[in-house]
Design a protein around this motif. Structure first.
Motif, short mmCIF file in Angstrom:
data_model
loop_
_atom_site.label_atom_id
_atom_site.label_comp_id
_atom_site.label_asym_id
_atom_site.label_seq_id
_atom_site.Cartn_x
_atom_site.Cartn_y
_atom_site.Cartn_z
N SER A 5 0.82 -1.21 0.00
CA SER A 5 0.00 0.00 0.00
C SER A 5 0.86 1.26 0.00
O SER A 5 0.53 2.24 -0.69
CB SER A 5 -0.94 -0.01 1.21
N MET A 45 -6.37 3.79 -0.87
CA MET A 45 -7.00 2.47 -0.98
C MET A 45 -7.66 2.11 0.34
O MET A 45 -7.46 2.77 1.37
CB MET A 45 -5.97 1.42 -1.39
N SER A 78 -8.57 -1.25 3.00
CA SER A 78 -8.14 -2.61 3.32
C SER A 78 -9.08 -3.23 4.34
O SER A 78 -9.73 -2.54 5.13
CB SER A 78 -6.71 -2.61 3.87
N LEU A 99 -6.79 -5.57 -0.27
CA LEU A 99 -6.69 -4.16 -0.62
C LEU A 99 -7.62 -3.87 -1.79
O LEU A 99 -7.70 -4.67 -2.74
CB LEU A 99 -5.26 -3.78 -1.00
#
Length: 302
Positions: free
Chosen positions: A219, A230, A232, A247
């Protein structure tokens, strides 16, 4: 006062779009399809066949056939009078353009190739249908009949459309030729593609699900090199029973190759699924959700 102005603006925009969409749909039939004996499916396809066999005006027959259909829709379908009014308005504009504008396009020359006429007729018709549906309207016809049958029997709409199209294309093959029926199939396909493009827009973004054992490294590198955030969460593999991090990220189409390289470098064993979307709103993409017009159960079929 401002609320009244917004209502007026919305009304004018809606009916302007309905007018433009209905006019474009009529031009597709008048210029590309009817002169080449291509039945575009639905009530319009029936009208094109009847025009060639019996000489009945295409627009007038579309309007007449839609009268009992709209009465059934009013009695059997939910949605209120507004949907019926919009459908009648679209059908009226469609009829007027088809029957009263035809003399102005009598000498309009198109390609001598029937295939090109089928393709462009389908694309133009799909554009008109997409505009009408985005404005919350519909062309009535077999789409309304299909909705009634679907609500009464539970039969999937796709199956009902298939049956009606097969009947109309079969009639085109009988009254015109097998070649005309094949061209009608191409027209229906292009109509659907164009209508979906107008309604949903181009696929501009890609989405990726990444199942990895190295979520932090991955990430950080993605955010650094792609400048994308993003989300998760923890997932559990049902086969292995192991917990791994998932993710989720949305990127521009041009960034997919770079995303794959980053994943392969950081975690070659990661499981990656890449999908596509039409648009995204939020940080890094469009700043806010654009207002859209009221939609209903309209269909692109005319």
């Amino acid at each position: 006062m401002q609320r009244i102005l917004r209502i007026v603006q919305r009304f004018l925009l809606t009916y302007t779009m309905l007018t433009i969409g209905a006019g474009i749909g009529a031009l597709a039939v008048m210029i590309f399809l009817a002169p080449n004996d291509i039945a575009p499916g639905g009530v319009s396809g029936i009208a094109v066949i009847s025009n060639r066999v019996l000489g009945t005006p295409i627009g007038l027959l579309v309007f007449i056939l839609n009268i009992p259909i709209q009465i059934l829709a009013w009695r059997l379908l939910p949605g209120g009078w507004r949907n019926i009014v919009r459908a009648i308005y679209v059908i009226s504009v469609y009829t007027i353009v088809l029957d009263y504008m035809a003399p102005f396009f009598a000498d309009f020359e198109t390609s001598p190739d029937p295939l090109l006429n089928a393709i462009f007729g389908g694309v133009l018709g799909g554009i008109g249908s997409g505009i009408v549906i985005r404005a919350g309207g519909n062309f009535g016809g077999t789409s309304t009949i299909a909705l009634i049958i679907q609500r009464r029997t539970g039969m999937p709409l796709s199956s009902i459309y298939l049956y009606t199209d097969v009947l109309i294309i079969g009639a085109a093959a009988y009254f015109f030729s097998i070649n005309a029926a094949l061209l009608a199939i191409i027209t229906l396909f292009m109509d659907g593609v164009a209508a979906n493009y107008i309604m949903e827009g181009p696929s501009l973004i890609r989405t990726a699900f990444i199942v990895t054992d190295k979520p932090n490294e991955l990430s950080q590198e993605i955010m650094k090199r792609l400048d994308r955030g993003m989300t998760s969460w923890t997932g559990k593999g049902m086969y292995t029973g192991e917990e791994r991090t998932v993710l989720y990220i949305s990127v521009a189409r041009s960034q997919i190759a770079q995303l794959r390289r980053i994943v392969s470098q950081i975690d070659p064993d990661a499981f990656v699924v890449i999908g596509q979307g039409h648009t995204a709103y939020g940080e890094g993409f469009r700043k806010r959700i654009a207002p859209v017009l009221d939609m209903n159960d309209g269909s692109e079929r005319q």
